[in-house]
Write an enzyme that holds these catalytic residues in place. Structure first.
Site, short mmCIF file in Angstrom:
data_model
loop_
_atom_site.label_atom_id
_atom_site.label_comp_id
_atom_site.label_asym_id
_atom_site.label_seq_id
_atom_site.Cartn_x
_atom_site.Cartn_y
_atom_site.Cartn_z
N ASN A 209 7.41 -3.35 8.37
CA ASN A 209 6.95 -2.02 7.95
C ASN A 209 5.89 -1.54 8.92
OD1 ASN A 209 4.26 -2.91 6.95
ND2 ASN A 209 5.55 -4.14 5.61
N PHE A 323 -4.01 -3.54 -3.18
CA PHE A 323 -3.79 -2.21 -2.63
C PHE A 323 -2.44 -1.74 -3.14
CE2 PHE A 323 -6.64 -0.58 0.73
CZ PHE A 323 -7.59 -1.59 0.70
N LYS A 341 -0.23 -7.35 -12.25
CA LYS A 341 -0.73 -8.40 -11.36
C LYS A 341 -2.11 -8.92 -11.78
CE LYS A 341 2.09 -6.42 -7.67
NZ LYS A 341 2.53 -6.56 -6.29
O1 PMT Z 1 -2.43 -1.70 7.94
P1 PMT Z 1 -2.72 -0.22 8.05
O2 PMT Z 1 -1.86 0.46 9.09
O3 PMT Z 1 -4.17 0.07 8.20
O4 PMT Z 1 -2.25 0.46 6.66
C1 PMT Z 1 -2.93 0.18 5.49
C2 PMT Z 1 -1.99 -0.02 4.30
C3 PMT Z 1 -1.26 1.28 4.00
C4 PMT Z 1 -0.98 -1.14 4.62
C5 PMT Z 1 -2.89 -0.47 3.10
O5 PMT Z 1 -3.81 0.53 2.84
C6 PMT Z 1 -2.05 -0.75 1.87
O6 PMT Z 1 -1.75 0.13 1.08
N1 PMT Z 1 -1.67 -2.04 1.68
C7 PMT Z 1 -0.77 -2.48 0.60
C8 PMT Z 1 0.65 -2.17 0.94
C9 PMT Z 1 1.61 -2.69 -0.10
O7 PMT Z 1 2.28 -3.67 0.12
O8 PMT Z 1 1.60 -2.06 -1.25
P2 PMT Z 1 2.54 -2.41 -2.50
O9 PMT Z 1 2.28 -1.32 -3.45
O10 PMT Z 1 3.92 -2.67 -2.03
O11 PMT Z 1 1.96 -3.79 -3.03
C10 PMT Z 1 0.92 -3.87 -4.01
C11 PMT Z 1 0.04 -5.08 -3.76
O12 PMT Z 1 0.81 -6.29 -3.94
C12 PMT Z 1 -0.55 -5.15 -2.38
O13 PMT Z 1 -1.88 -5.61 -2.51
C13 PMT Z 1 0.31 -6.18 -1.64
O14 PMT Z 1 -0.44 -6.91 -0.67
C14 PMT Z 1 0.75 -7.09 -2.79
N2 PMT Z 1 2.08 -7.67 -2.58
C15 PMT Z 1 3.18 -6.85 -2.49
C16 PMT Z 1 4.43 -7.41 -2.36
C17 PMT Z 1 4.56 -8.83 -2.31
N3 PMT Z 1 5.74 -9.38 -2.18
N4 PMT Z 1 3.48 -9.60 -2.41
C18 PMT Z 1 2.23 -9.06 -2.53
O15 PMT Z 1 1.23 -9.77 -2.62
#
Ligand code: PMT
Length: 399
Positions: A209, A323, A341
Site C-alpha cells: 500500500n 490508527f 480491538k
Molecule cells: O505512513 P504514512 O505515509 O505517513 O501514512 C500514514 C498512515 C495513513 C499509514 C497512518 O496515518 C494510518 O492511518 N495507519 C493505519 C493504516 C491502517 O492499516 O488502517 P486500518 O484501518 O486498516 O487498520 C486499523 C488498525 O489496525 C491500524 O492501527 C493497523 O496498524 C492495525 N492493523 C490492521 C490490519 C492488520 N492486519 N493488523 C493490524 O494490526
C-alpha cells in the site's frame, strides 16, 4: 517550563531574522536566559543591539572578540546550553552543520554542544526544495537534530511556496516540548509500528500500500525526544532510521511484523500501531516468477492476522493506540475498530482528504477515545501531530 533554562539562539542571514526578535521576547517572557549568537550576514538584516536590549545579554558575533571572562567561549556556550535554536536557519548554515564545519562562533558552538538543537529553516522555496538542502536536512534529522517544517505562503523573494519562517508562537511550542516536557515519557517503553507491509506474490512482485512510514517515524522521533525508550518496527520505507531508538526492527510481511510485535508486547507500556498492515496476502507464493499468459490471471488471497486485534485480546497493563485509515463513515468505522480491538484511543485519518493520510508530510485527524468522545484536530505536520498524540497518551497514563 523554561524558567532558568539557558537557550542559545543562533540567528543567521535571512530576511526572517527580524522575526527572531519576537522569539527572544517570548523566550524571555517564559523565563529563559537567552544568549543570541549572530552570524556576520545576520547582522546585515538586524542590528545586534536590538537582540541585546531584548535578551539582556551582549550578543556574540565574533569568535575572537575579547571575552568578558576567561573561558573558551564556544565550548562554554556549548556546555551551558539547555537548547540551541537556529532560527532562522539558512540553507548555508544547514549545509555547514551537516558537514561539521565550525568556522564561526555559531557553527563551532553547535559542533561542540551535547544539548538538543532545533533548526528552523527559512529560505526561498527552490533553495528549500533543492535536493542538496533536503539531503542535508535528512542527515541532520538522522543525527538527532530537530528540524521544523517551514510554512507555505508568499515569500520575501516574491515566490509562493514552502520556505516561510513559522510563527514564533509555533516555534515556542516546539521549544517548550524540547526543553520543558522532554522527560514526560521517561521510563516508558513505547512500541511503534510504521510503514506498509509487503506480501510477496513471486520473487519479483508483491502486494502493498501507499504508506511511506512518515507518521510512524514522526511518532518514534517525538517519543525519543520526550525521553521514551522506543522500539520502532518498520515495514519497508525510504526514511532514515530515527536517532536515539532503543531498537529498530525492519520487517517485510504482516506475519514478520506480528512476530516482532508479539515478542516485544510484554516489554511495552504503550503500543502505537501506525503501520498500514496488508489485510490480505496471496494464498500461494510462487518460487518462480509467474509467466505472462494470454488469458486473464486470478490471484487468490487469504487473510493476514489482525495484529492489533490480537494485542487487544492479550492486553494487560499496556495502553493501546490504533490508527484507522478511512475513506467514508469515518467516525462509525473508527469507533467500531476501537471497540473490536479493545483500544484506549484511535487516531482516524480520512485518507482521501488533501494533506492527510499516506505519503504527505501533514495529516488531518480525529482522535476517538474509549468513552466515544471525539477530538477533531486541524491540519498539522505529522511531527506536530505525533506530539499531540503523545500529549494525550501522557494524560491517560497520568490519570
Ligand atoms: O505512513 P504514512 O505515509 O505517513 O501514512 C500514514 C498512515 C495513513 C499509514 C497512518 O496515518 C494510518 O492511518 N495507519 C493505519 C493504516 C491502517 O492499516 O488502517 P486500518 O484501518 O486498516 O487498520 C486499523 C488498525 O489496525 C491500524 O492501527 C493497523 O496498524 C492495525 N492493523 C490492521 C490490519 C492488520 N492486519 N493488523 C493490524 O494490526
Amino acid at each position: 517550563m523554561l524558567q532558568g533554562k539557558f537557550v542559545v539562539l543562533g540567528v543567521t542571514g535571512s530576511i526572517a531574522a527580524y522575526k527572531a526578535v519576537e522569539l527572544v521576547r517570548l523566550l524571555k517572557k517564559k523565563g529563559a536566559n537567552v544568549q543570541v549568537v549572530m552570524t556576520r550576514s545576520a547582522t546585515e538584516f538586524v542590528t545586534p543591539l536590538t537582540f541585546q536590549v531584548l535578551s539582556g545579554n551582549p550578543v556574540i558575533t565574533d569568535m575572537f572578540e575579547k571575552p568578558v571572562r576567561w573561558e573558551v567561549e564556544h565550548v562554554s556556550l556549548a556546555d551551558k546550553a539547555d537548547l540551541f535554536v537556529v532560527a532562522p536557519a539558512t540553507a548555508n548554515i544547514i549545509a555547514k552543520m551537516a558537514a561539521g564545519i565550525a568556522d564561526d562562533m555559531l557553527t563551532a558552538s553547535i559542533l561542540a554542544t551535547r544539548a538538543k538543537v532545533l533548526v528552523v529553516p527559512a529560505m526561498n522555496v527552490h533553495m528549500y526544495c533543492n535536493p542538496i538542502t533536503q539531503e542535508n536536512i535528512s542527515y541532520l534529522k538522522e543525527k538527532g537534530f530537530s528540524v521544523m517544517e517551514p510554512e507555505e505562503g508568499f515569500l520575501a523573494c516574491g515566490y509562493l511556496g514552502k520556505g516561510r519562517f513559522p510563527e514564533p508562537d509555533k516555534i515556542m511550542e516546539v521549544i517548550e516540548r524540547l526543553v520543558g516536557n522532554s522527560n514526560d515519557l521517561k521510563n516508558k517503553r513505547i512500541l511503534i509500528t510504521a510503514g506498509p507491509t509487503r506480501e510477496p506474490i513471486d520473487p519479483v512482485r508483491f502486494i502493498s500500500n501507499r504508506s511511506s512510514g512518515k507518521m510512524g517515524y514522526a511518532l518514534a522521533e517525538a517519543a525519543v525526544e520526550r525521553g521514551g525508550e522506543v522500539i520502532l518496527i518498520s515495514g519497508p520505507t525510504c526514511l532514515p532510521q530515527p536517532a536515539g531508538l532503543f531498537k529498530y526492527i525492519a520487517v517485510e510481511t504482516a506475519q514478520d511484523m506480528k512476530e516482532q510485535v508479539l515478542k516485544f508486547f510484554p516489554w511495552s507500556d504503550v503500543v502505537i500501531k501506525a503501520a498500514a498492515v496488508a489485510d490480505y496476502k496471496p494464498k500461494c507464493y510462487s518460487e518462480r516468477k509467474i509467466k505472462k499468459k494470454d488469458s486473464e490471471m486470478v490471484l487468490e488471497l487469504t487473510k493476514n492476522p489482525d495484529i492489533l486485534k490480537e494485542l487487544g485480546e492479550k492486553k494487560d497493563k499496556q495502553l493501546l493506540v490504533g490508527f484507522a485509515a478511512e475513506t467514508d463513515e469515518i467516525k462509525e468505522n473508527a469507533l467500531e475498530k476501537l471497540r473490536q480491538k479493545n483500544l484506549d484511543l484511535i487516531v482516524v485519518n480520512d485518507v482521501t482528504a488533501e494533506g492527510a493520510g499516506f505519503e504527505v508530510d501533514t495529516n488531518i485527524v480525529k482522535i476517538i477515545y474509549k468513552d466515544g468522545s471525539m477530538e477533531e484536530l486541524p491540519k498539522m505536520t505529522k511531527k506536530d501531530l505525533a506530539h499531540v498524540i503523545l500529549d494525550r497518551i501522557v494524560q491517560i497514563l497520568r490519570s
